[in-house]
Scaffold this active site. Structure first.
Site, mmCIF file in Angstrom:
data_model
loop_
_atom_site.group_PDB
_atom_site.id
_atom_site.type_symbol
_atom_site.label_atom_id
_atom_site.label_comp_id
_atom_site.label_asym_id
_atom_site.label_seq_id
_atom_site.Cartn_x
_atom_site.Cartn_y
_atom_site.Cartn_z
ATOM 1 N N GLU B 29 0.874 -1.318 -0.067
ATOM 2 C CA GLU B 29 0.068 -0.124 -0.014
ATOM 3 C C GLU B 29 0.797 1.261 0.011
ATOM 4 O O GLU B 29 1.841 1.340 0.741
ATOM 5 C CB GLU B 29 -0.945 0.048 1.415
ATOM 6 N N LEU B 58 -5.951 -1.697 -0.664
ATOM 7 C CA LEU B 58 -6.014 -1.685 0.786
ATOM 8 C C LEU B 58 -6.388 -2.947 1.331
ATOM 9 O O LEU B 58 -7.453 -2.985 1.941
ATOM 10 C CB LEU B 58 -6.790 -0.620 1.361
ATOM 11 N N GLU B 60 -4.459 -6.304 3.243
ATOM 12 C CA GLU B 60 -3.245 -7.248 3.569
ATOM 13 C C GLU B 60 -3.254 -8.736 3.296
ATOM 14 O O GLU B 60 -2.190 -9.304 2.758
ATOM 15 C CB GLU B 60 -2.792 -6.709 5.151
ATOM 16 N N GLN B 82 2.317 -1.784 5.980
ATOM 17 C CA GLN B 82 2.461 -0.591 6.036
ATOM 18 C C GLN B 82 2.965 -0.251 7.635
ATOM 19 O O GLN B 82 3.877 0.453 7.868
ATOM 20 C CB GLN B 82 1.260 0.363 6.089
ATOM 21 N N PHE B 83 2.480 -0.973 8.593
ATOM 22 C CA PHE B 83 2.875 -0.833 10.038
ATOM 23 C C PHE B 83 2.723 -2.233 10.554
ATOM 24 O O PHE B 83 1.580 -2.982 10.033
ATOM 25 C CB PHE B 83 1.707 0.087 10.642
ATOM 26 N N ASP B 84 3.553 -2.593 11.577
ATOM 27 C CA ASP B 84 3.465 -3.760 12.341
ATOM 28 C C ASP B 84 1.858 -4.078 12.730
ATOM 29 O O ASP B 84 1.523 -5.336 12.401
ATOM 30 C CB ASP B 84 4.025 -3.642 13.642
ATOM 31 N N PRO B 89 -4.539 -8.699 9.830
ATOM 32 C CA PRO B 89 -5.504 -9.312 8.706
ATOM 33 C C PRO B 89 -4.727 -10.178 7.573
ATOM 34 O O PRO B 89 -5.463 -11.077 6.859
ATOM 35 C CB PRO B 89 -5.755 -8.162 7.868
ATOM 36 N N HIS B 129 0.575 1.160 15.890
ATOM 37 C CA HIS B 129 1.701 1.576 15.180
ATOM 38 C C HIS B 129 2.997 1.298 15.938
ATOM 39 O O HIS B 129 4.087 1.803 15.478
ATOM 40 C CB HIS B 129 1.449 3.179 14.847
HETATM 41 C C1 LIG Z 1 -5.557 -2.964 8.194
HETATM 42 C C2 LIG Z 1 -4.716 -1.591 8.036
HETATM 43 N N1 LIG Z 1 -3.976 -1.587 6.749
HETATM 44 C C3 LIG Z 1 -3.452 -0.296 6.459
HETATM 45 C C4 LIG Z 1 -3.549 0.927 7.219
HETATM 46 C C5 LIG Z 1 -2.902 2.088 7.165
HETATM 47 N N2 LIG Z 1 -3.852 3.229 6.646
HETATM 48 C C6 LIG Z 1 -4.293 4.090 7.574
HETATM 49 S S1 LIG Z 1 -5.512 4.900 6.848
HETATM 50 C C7 LIG Z 1 -5.316 4.262 5.285
HETATM 51 C C8 LIG Z 1 -5.927 4.631 4.019
HETATM 52 C C9 LIG Z 1 -7.461 4.500 4.382
HETATM 53 O O1 LIG Z 1 -8.227 4.970 3.462
HETATM 54 P P1 LIG Z 1 -9.844 4.942 3.229
HETATM 55 O O2 LIG Z 1 -10.395 3.788 3.802
HETATM 56 O O3 LIG Z 1 -10.106 5.541 1.768
HETATM 57 O O4 LIG Z 1 -10.415 6.048 4.488
HETATM 58 P P2 LIG Z 1 -9.841 7.581 4.503
HETATM 59 O O5 LIG Z 1 -8.531 7.398 5.480
HETATM 60 O O6 LIG Z 1 -9.519 8.188 3.317
HETATM 61 O O7 LIG Z 1 -10.936 8.350 5.214
HETATM 62 C C10 LIG Z 1 -4.275 3.039 5.311
HETATM 63 C C11 LIG Z 1 -3.529 2.305 4.145
HETATM 64 C C12 LIG Z 1 -4.659 0.437 8.326
HETATM 65 N N3 LIG Z 1 -4.787 1.714 9.242
HETATM 66 N N4 LIG Z 1 -5.000 -0.477 8.497
#
Ligand SMILES: Cc1ncc(C[n+]2csc(CCOP(=O)(O)OP(=O)(O)O)c2C)c(N)n1
Lengths: 404, 323
Positions: B29, B58, B60, B82-84, B89, B129
């Protein structure tokens, strides 16, 4: 009198009830009487939500918060959806629904604790029926579904599964045609569930599981997707080749696509979907088509992945200014009203700043005390060890202080 | 000699792998235009194109599950989580599928997949995180689990991980991303070998990843107090290089193990058990552990004290030497 937009609507055109110029219009796909909405109050909510956001960003820049996910640009989606709720309804937010939290009556300072690092939660979700923020993308959609299963069990009411329903259409479930008045005594009082998610979250397996559970059991849950078009640096095209609302059809739930910068459309769609949920009609997926005007969080640099032209284009569709224009043009509010709200926002911001700084520092025992219902003997030993260590640290620094 | 940061060293290692082996590709991602949230893949998409540096949806489970399929077609996917806290998932795909393919296929199907995970705390992040998930993976037969502590190691180890025909969980200590070091200093060690990073004769201090630097600092302070502490950087958590640890303990007679992850059932427990099995009569003191506590990772205002650091390591050194 609102007019019907002359333009022939593509099925996937977002439903709009208030144009960017502040003109009220109608759309046959979502009948709604604008007198059922308190526009001045919605305006106030949006202004205060934006102010909360602006202040939190400033606090982050001053080092008072570690991080802040901005809601800038998404005020209409959040306020519209939230103001369709009743107190008994339950909300499952992501980490960006500060405007919804505001409408639920959550103390805005408690939102800050998570981002300040004083807490991992910060409030009792049952106080105002607003769940803790969820940082792991998509996880909350399943919690919302389980909560809705609980509601169905508790109220013992008939669900859509019992009476059978046609799940073939992607818009216009019969209930959608029913304009809902919040004060309508015939509207059942059973609670429903509103789950927020982003467009990126639709790619997670868990979200897809949530849709399956919700539709096959016809649960009283509404999925409100703020399609702000970006998941950090990934444009929506990385997640899907069809609009969010269209993806609903494959799961068998209605998908409604609304202009996410139009507070009226968001309010109307959510009210209608909640009504469907309450009356046994099952889940709905609402796509609020909007735009994240700031970077993903204060830690993100949006200039690395998107064009300023796009940002400019969306600035012209600002959710707040169109309501303001409407209120001015219709004479529903005078300059004194706007000045009053501005003054209120100023006081609100000042209060937020001082309350943020006053958030209590966590006790070192906090993680130990709340890992299990009762502290295990091992954790008690570890906490004693930790306390002894902290005491020795303090003694050491006292000593070095004396020497200095 | 080139001096660079740990993040840049991994970037260089990935660049090298992409340019020398056309079957290598990166999945994750935000790894393309953004270069990853920690910029570890910065510039790679621009140079190798979006077909080799793939911005994924998005998901995992999707990232790791598709890597399994790509590996079957002869590719060498390097996945970024992206983070631990967001690897969970994908855990079903990692533990049930990725780790077991070689065994299930009677050795016929290899899974040369690397899963890079920025891990550990100490950077003031919010929840999910700052996790240290190494023990979950190290407990799974079929996976190699490694972590680097210096830019030099980061560069060679990522290359070795990509060349490995087994799946490798590659843990990147995120609070060390910005620390600088020599790229071509120490001669490269095999991926599974531990390194003695400081020699000493009174006590062995075993660390890995984010805690190698504090362990070295503790050893330096201990020396001022007249104590000679040997520091071992494990580098590989599965398999464990017990030979290096054992040889050291046989000389020093004392062992302290340190990690950020919570104590119970952690890597420290395994090392302690091995040492008492094989070096019981050489021990002058009980093996001690300096670890995270058995609680969820705390809110960041508490992390500095919660995390094992130099002071707690020195306390353990004192306690061990008091025997
Ligand atoms: C399972 C998971 N994978 C990756 C992340 C890192 N991450 C945080 S926000 C984000 C994007 C989220 O996008 P969206 O669902 O469109 O929501 P928005 O932040 O745009 O409101 C990612 C990849 C996470 N928080 N959780």
């Amino acid at each position: 009198m609102p007019r019907t937009s002359a333009k022939t609507k593509d099925r996937h055109d977002p439903i709009q009830l208030l144009t960017p110029q502040g003109e009220a219009v109608t759309d046959a796909r979502l009948p709604f009487d604008p007198s059922g909405a308190d526009l001045p109050a919605l305006y106030r909510d949006m202004v205060l939500a934006r102010r909360l956001d602006t202040e939190a960003i400033a606090l982050q820049r001053q080092g008072e918060l570690g991080l802040w996910p901005s809601l800038f640009g998404q005020e209409a989606a959040q306020i519209g959806a939230a103001r369709a709720l009743r107190p008994a309804d339950m909300v499952f937010p992501t980490y960006r629904e500060h405007g919804v939290a505001w409408c639920r009556g959550l103390d805005p300072a408690s939102l800050l604790g998570l981002f300040r690092g004083t807490t991992l939660g910060g409030w009792d979700p049952r106080d105002v029926n607003f769940n803790l923020y969820t940082l792991v993308i998509g996880a909350q959609t399943l919690h919302a579904v389980g909560y809705a299963m609980g509601i169905v069990r508790d109220t013992g009411r008939i669900t859509g599964t019992d009476r059978g329903r046609d799940t073939g259409s992607d818009f216009a479930d019969p209930a959608v045609e029913h304009p809902v008045d919040p004060a309508d005594p015939t509207d059942p009082t059973d609670p429903a569930v509103l789950a927020f998610l982003g467009d990126g979250a639709l790619s997670e397996g868990e979200t897809n599981e949530a849709f399956i559970w919700a539709t096959t059991q016809s649960l009283p849950v509404v999925f409100f997707c703020q399609n702000n078009q970006w998941a950090i640096s990934a444009p929506y095209s990385v997640q899907s080749t069809v609009p969010v609302a269209q993806r609903a059809a494959g799961f068998g739930l209605p998908g409604i696509r609304v202009d996410g910068n139009d507070v009226l459309a968001c309010l109307a769609a959510t009210r209608s979907a909640l009504h469907t949920a309450r009356t046994g009609g099952g889940p709905t997926l609402i796509e609020a088509f909007t735009y994240r005007r700031n970077a993903h969080t204060t830690a993100d640099d949006a200039s690395r992945y998107r064009e300023t032209a796009e940002e400019k284009e969306w600035a012209a569709k600002d959710p707040i200014s169109r309501v303001r224009d409407h209120l001015v043009n219709t004479g529903a509010a005078d300059p004194a009203y706007f000045a009053g709200i501005e003054a209120e926002a100023q006081t609100f911001a000042e209060g937020l700043r001082s309350r943020c700084r006053a958030l209590p520092e966590p006790d070192p025992a906090l993680p130990f005390e709340h890992t299990y219902a009762e502290m295990t003997p091992e954790l008690r030993r570890q906490l004693a060890e930790h306390r002894a260590y902290l005491t020795s640290l303090r003694e050491m620094s006292d000593l070095s202080g004396e020497r200095a | 000699m080139t001096t660079t940061t740990l993040a840049k060293a991994i970037n260089d290692g990935l660049r090298h792998a992409l340019s020398t082996d056309p079957s290598v590709l990166l999945l994750g991602e935000d790894i393309g235009r953004l270069g990853g949230v920690f910029r570890v893949t910065d510039g790679l998409c621009a140079d190798f194109g979006p077909a080799r540096v793939v911005d994924t949806p998005l998901g995992e489970a999707g990232i790791v599950g598709t890597a399994v399929g790509l590996a079957m077609r002869g590719y060498r996917p390097v996945c970024e989580i992206q983070f631990d806290g967001f690897v969970y998932p994908a855990v079903n795909q990692i533990i049930s599928q990725l780790a077991k393919y070689r065994h299930r296929s009677g050795g016929r199907i290899a899974m040369p997949v690397v899963i890079r995970i920025p891990y550990g705390g100490g950077i003031g992040s919010i929840e999910h995180h700052s996790e240290s998930p190494e023990a979950y993976f190290a407990h799974t037969p079929g996976l190699k689990v490694v972590t680097c502590a210096t830019p030099g190691d980061a560069f060679t180890m990522i290359g070795q991980a990509v060349s490995s025909d087994d799946p490798v969980i590659f843990l990147e200590p995120k609070r060390r991303y910005w620390t600088k070091g020599e790229l071509n200093g120490a001669p490269p060690l095999d991926l599974h070998r531990a390194r003695t990073v400081r020699t000493g004769s009174d006590l062995t201090l075993v660390a890995y990843g984010p805690l190698v630097a504090p362990a070295l600092e503790a050893a330096r302070i201990a020396e001022e107090e007249g104590r000679s502490v040997e520091v071992i950087d494990l580098r590989s958590l599965a398999p464990l290089d017990t030979d290096t640890v054992m040889a050291s303990v046989l000389r020093t007679g004392r062992l302290v193990v340190t990690h950020e992850a919570s104590r119970t059932h952690g890597i420290g427990a395994e090392i302690t058990a091995r040492v008492q099995e094989e070096a019981f009569y050489a021990l002058e003191a009980p093996v001690l552990r300096v670890t995270g506590y058995d609680t969820p990772y705390p809110p960041s205002r508490l992390e500095e004290d919660w995390l094992p650091g130099v002071d707690r390591m020195l306390d353990a050194v004192d306690r061990s030497l008091a025997h």
